[in-house]
Scaffold this motif. Sequence first.
Motif, short mmCIF file in Angstrom:
data_model
loop_
_atom_site.label_atom_id
_atom_site.label_comp_id
_atom_site.label_asym_id
_atom_site.label_seq_id
_atom_site.Cartn_x
_atom_site.Cartn_y
_atom_site.Cartn_z
N LEU A 9 30.19 -50.35 -14.90
CA LEU A 9 28.90 -50.85 -15.38
C LEU A 9 28.39 -49.96 -16.51
CD1 LEU A 9 26.45 -52.78 -14.94
CD2 LEU A 9 25.53 -51.04 -13.38
N ALA A 10 27.91 -50.60 -17.60
CA ALA A 10 27.40 -49.86 -18.76
C ALA A 10 26.15 -50.57 -19.28
CB ALA A 10 28.48 -49.82 -19.86
N SER A 11 25.46 -49.90 -20.19
CA SER A 11 24.19 -50.47 -20.69
C SER A 11 24.43 -51.74 -21.50
CB SER A 11 23.45 -49.43 -21.53
OG SER A 11 24.30 -48.97 -22.54
N SER A 12 25.65 -51.95 -21.97
CA SER A 12 25.96 -53.16 -22.75
C SER A 12 26.02 -54.42 -21.87
CB SER A 12 27.29 -52.98 -23.47
OG SER A 12 28.31 -52.69 -22.52
N HIS A 13 26.05 -54.25 -20.56
CA HIS A 13 26.16 -55.42 -19.67
C HIS A 13 24.77 -56.00 -19.36
CE1 HIS A 13 30.00 -53.20 -18.46
NE2 HIS A 13 30.36 -54.28 -19.13
N ASP A 14 24.68 -57.30 -19.43
CA ASP A 14 23.40 -58.00 -19.18
C ASP A 14 23.16 -58.09 -17.67
OD1 ASP A 14 21.18 -59.58 -19.08
OD2 ASP A 14 22.19 -61.40 -19.80
N GLN A 35 21.45 -46.20 -11.21
CA GLN A 35 20.99 -44.98 -10.56
C GLN A 35 22.03 -44.48 -9.54
OE1 GLN A 35 17.28 -44.64 -7.97
NE2 GLN A 35 16.49 -44.75 -10.06
N ASP A 36 22.60 -45.41 -8.79
CA ASP A 36 23.64 -45.03 -7.83
C ASP A 36 24.84 -44.39 -8.54
OD1 ASP A 36 22.11 -45.93 -5.75
OD2 ASP A 36 23.48 -47.52 -5.11
N VAL A 37 25.18 -44.94 -9.71
CA VAL A 37 26.29 -44.38 -10.48
C VAL A 37 25.95 -42.95 -10.92
CG1 VAL A 37 27.63 -44.59 -12.61
CG2 VAL A 37 27.16 -46.62 -11.23
N ARG A 38 24.73 -42.78 -11.47
CA ARG A 38 24.31 -41.45 -11.94
C ARG A 38 24.33 -40.42 -10.82
NH1 ARG A 38 20.48 -44.14 -14.94
NH2 ARG A 38 18.82 -43.70 -13.45
N ARG A 39 23.97 -40.86 -9.63
CA ARG A 39 23.91 -39.94 -8.49
C ARG A 39 25.24 -39.83 -7.74
NH1 ARG A 39 17.96 -41.98 -6.42
NH2 ARG A 39 16.78 -40.81 -7.96
N ALA A 42 27.74 -44.38 -5.66
CA ALA A 42 28.68 -45.51 -5.72
C ALA A 42 29.23 -45.63 -7.13
CB ALA A 42 27.96 -46.81 -5.33
N ALA A 43 30.44 -46.15 -7.22
CA ALA A 43 30.98 -46.56 -8.52
C ALA A 43 30.77 -48.08 -8.60
CB ALA A 43 32.46 -46.22 -8.61
N VAL A 44 30.27 -48.54 -9.74
CA VAL A 44 29.98 -49.97 -9.90
C VAL A 44 30.85 -50.54 -11.01
CG1 VAL A 44 28.18 -51.70 -10.33
CG2 VAL A 44 27.57 -49.54 -9.20
N PHE A 45 31.56 -51.61 -10.68
CA PHE A 45 32.43 -52.25 -11.66
C PHE A 45 32.01 -53.70 -11.86
CE2 PHE A 45 34.84 -48.86 -9.69
CZ PHE A 45 35.30 -48.19 -10.81
N VAL A 46 32.05 -54.12 -13.11
CA VAL A 46 31.70 -55.51 -13.42
C VAL A 46 32.92 -56.22 -13.99
CG1 VAL A 46 29.27 -54.97 -13.86
CG2 VAL A 46 30.88 -54.98 -15.76
#
Length: 170
Positions: A9-14, A35-39, A42-46
């Motif tokens: 997940l990145a800021s470019s994703h809507d 926030q979960d990624v930053r902490r 969790a790793a989040v994938f889209v």
Amino acid sequence: MSGLRSEPLASSHDRVGFTCGVVALDDYLRRQASQDVRRHVAAVFVMVDEGDPGTVLGYYTLASYAVETRGLPEEVAKKLPRYPTTPATLIGRLARSIDQSGMGSVLLADALRRALVSTEQIGSALVVVEAKDDSAAAFYRKHGFLDFPQEKRKLFLPMKTVVAAVGKSG
Ligand SMILES: CC(C)(COP(=O)(O)OP(=O)(O)OC[C@H]1O[C@@H](n2cnc3c(N)ncnc32)[C@H](O)[C@@H]1OP(=O)(O)O)[C@@H](O)C(=O)NCCC(=O)NCCS
């Protein structure tokens, strides 16, 4: 569609445009996922289409997890070392866009492939999911997940089964 790819997940994703039909899962992507990624919770994938890489077709999260070995079915536990806990990978959330029927299987296969690849760095003998309702549990059972005997709607897949299904090259 030109081709699917999964990526962190990145800021470019809507995130705001994503709707899966379950408010809690939409809200998670909008409000909590980054926030979960930053902490490192969790790793989040889209999943995106390469021709339209800003649109989220689905997402899932992965995190380290541990299960009590004695809570597993005996036929599974006996094939594991008798440690009190067994390392696992949790698919915490998984959802596809409401207009992307069939994407659930694609997301799950991608999550399992990533879980398998990760075992080369951090051991994990099971993939675990906590299905949010009976329908989600049925989806996971359809893909070979087995029920924890004592825990309703909590399911697992031995990593050995993932190896057989995905293969090491993934
Ligand atoms: C659950 C979810 C991921 C399934 O995605 P999907 O794209 O509809 O699933 P697929 O079409 O890839 O389903 C693959 C198989 O699972 C089965 N399946 C899917 N949903 C099912 C359900 N609710 N009950 C029983 N089987 C189901 C399908 O029939 C299909 O079987 P088939 O290959 O024999 O036809 C999707 O409905 C979703 O995102 N729902 C909202 C979020 C959610 O509930 N997430 C669950 C995480 S707890």
